[in-house]
Design an enzyme around this catalytic site. Structure first.
Site, PDB file in Angstrom:
ATOM      1  N   LYS A 114     -34.447  38.303  49.807  1.00  0.00           N
ATOM      2  CA  LYS A 114     -35.586  39.186  50.054  1.00  0.00           C
ATOM      3  C   LYS A 114     -36.522  38.619  51.108  1.00  0.00           C
ATOM      4  O   LYS A 114     -37.195  39.359  51.804  1.00  0.00           O
ATOM      5  CB  LYS A 114     -36.350  39.447  48.751  1.00  0.00           C
ATOM      6  CG  LYS A 114     -35.592  40.347  47.788  1.00  0.00           C
ATOM      7  CD  LYS A 114     -36.525  40.942  46.758  1.00  0.00           C
ATOM      8  CE  LYS A 114     -35.768  41.803  45.776  1.00  0.00           C
ATOM      9  NZ  LYS A 114     -36.606  42.198  44.633  1.00  0.00           N
ATOM     10  N   LYS A 197     -23.497  43.921  47.169  1.00  0.00           N
ATOM     11  CA  LYS A 197     -23.623  44.760  45.974  1.00  0.00           C
ATOM     12  C   LYS A 197     -24.379  46.058  46.279  1.00  0.00           C
ATOM     13  O   LYS A 197     -25.233  46.099  47.172  1.00  0.00           O
ATOM     14  CB  LYS A 197     -24.292  43.990  44.836  1.00  0.00           C
ATOM     15  CG  LYS A 197     -25.746  43.695  45.034  1.00  0.00           C
ATOM     16  CD  LYS A 197     -26.396  43.271  43.716  1.00  0.00           C
ATOM     17  CE  LYS A 197     -27.910  43.283  43.893  1.00  0.00           C
ATOM     18  NZ  LYS A 197     -28.669  43.267  42.684  1.00  0.00           N
ATOM     19  N   LYS A 200     -30.441  49.446  45.427  1.00  0.00           N
ATOM     20  CA  LYS A 200     -31.370  50.562  45.585  1.00  0.00           C
ATOM     21  C   LYS A 200     -32.268  50.386  46.799  1.00  0.00           C
ATOM     22  O   LYS A 200     -32.927  51.313  47.223  1.00  0.00           O
ATOM     23  CB  LYS A 200     -32.191  50.768  44.315  1.00  0.00           C
ATOM     24  CG  LYS A 200     -32.935  49.556  43.824  1.00  0.00           C
ATOM     25  CD  LYS A 200     -33.456  49.825  42.410  1.00  0.00           C
ATOM     26  CE  LYS A 200     -34.008  48.563  41.810  1.00  0.00           C
ATOM     27  NZ  LYS A 200     -34.294  48.702  40.388  1.00  0.00           N
TER      28      LYS A 200
END
Ligand code: AMP
Ligand code: TRP
Length: 329
Positions: A114, A197, A200
């Site tokens: 992130k 993966k 969202k």
């Protein structure tokens, strides 16, 4: 509460929940709720570690709780609540912050991802500290088992380490939790990129199938999903895109990858994809009917009652912790 073992898990109310969240996390919880004393949280305090629009956050928080309910979490068996309704989480986090090392948090893969690989200049301290809040969530309730997807294993490890460290320093206080990761279909990969993966926060909506996608959207996304070279339906590591699609097919249909392979001998990607969209839709359609039938008022009431139920557990544990570290109560 009861003498059943406790499980605790949570999902952030950010972005759209997708079939990866369902297959990797929620579907697992449904099966566990009969056997365990279960607590499922909507982790809004975690969500604000990256910028959120306040109105959307409120909407998403209720939506996640509705998704829990529509997927089959029964508020009579399990407690469902909103993280920020129980301020003890943030308080315990502060105390754990004094035990965790910077170097431990710097190692966290999710943080590194992130923070765009170490570019921590513009990243909020909350994002860095995210795993400590998660440890607090888990440890406050004497959690023994934490059902999560593979990607959260490292965070649960940290919770274990912090529990041991606290116990060692201040005496037996926390139960050492264990991650519980479902074997098959545990990691659903992106439809546009099977090396990462399903997420969202992906840039393209063709990465994921949201739990609220309609029938036509599912068909369109599956049609566009990348496949490997060749034309046969083969389940192999060298064919990561097909392997991922077969895993999704297997999870929603109850068939094994081997059975699916046999079904499509002599057929091509087209037939396989048409059926896959149908398999997904035959799960999503009834799921969405249930979801749409739950009102905001109903879910708010369930969340309020859930917080009431878990608060005494959190409060008692935090008091014990405060006493041990030398705070005056
Ligand atoms: P997140 O979307 O990162 O907040 O994750 C919520 C839960 O869903 C966690 O338990 C994750 O491990 C799980 N999860 C998220 N993405 C996937 C995925 N692509 N495949 C399997 N599980 C996932
Ligand atoms: N970090 C988890 C995720 O992104 C969500 C989470 C927060 C969680 N607190 C938790 C999961 C406690 C399990 C237990 O998936």
């Amino acid at each position: 509460m009861s003498d059943k073992k406790r499980i605790f898990s949570g999902i952030q109310p950010s972005g759209n929940l997708h079939i990866g969240n369902y297959l990797g996390a929620i579907s697992n919880w449904i099966k566990l709720q009969d056997e365990f004393d279960s607590i499922f949280c909507v982790v809004d305090s975690h969500a604000i570690t990256v910028p959120q629009d306040p109105e959307t956050l409120r909407k998403k928080t209720l939506e996640i709780a509705k998704i829990y309910l529509a997927a089959g979490i029964d508020p009579k068996k399990s407690s469902i609540f909103i993280q920020s309704h129980v301020p003890e989480h943030a308080e315990l986090m502060w105390i754990l912050n004094t035990l965790v090392k910077m170097s431990e948090l710097e190692k966290m893969t999710q943080f590194k991802d992130k923070a765009q690989n170490g570019n921590s200049e513009s990243v909020a301290v909350g994002l860095f500290d995210y795993p400590v809040l998660m440890a607090a969530d888990i440890l406050l309730y004497g959690t023994e088992i934490v059902p999560v997807g593979e990607d959260q294993k490292q965070h649960v490890e940290l919770a274990r380490d912090l529990a041991k460290r606290f116990n060692h320093k201040f005496g037996e206080t926390f139960i050492i939790p264990k991650a519980f990761i479902k074997e098959e279909g545990m990691r659903v990969m992106g439809l546009d990129d099977p090396t990462k993966k399903m997420s969202k926060s992906a840039a393209s909506e063709y990465n994921y199938i949201s739990l609220t996608d309609d029938v036509e959207t599912v068909k369109r996304k599956i049609k566009k999903a990348v496949t490997d070279s060749g034309s046969e339906i083969i389940y192999a590591d060298e064919k990561p895109a097909l392997k991922n699609l077969i895993n999704i097919y297997a999870s929603f249909s109850g068939k094994s990858p081997k059975e699916i392979r046999t079904l499509y001998v002599g057929k091509g990607y087209g037939d396989f994809k048409t059926d896959l969209a149908q398999v997904i839709n035959s799960f999503l359609t009834p799921f969405q009917e249930k979801l749409n039938a739950i009102s905001d008022e109903d879910v708010r009431e369930i969340l309020r009652a859930g917080a009431e139920k878990v608060k005494p557990i959190a409060k008692a544990k935090l008091e014990e912790v405060k006493k041990k570290v030398g705070f005056i109560l």
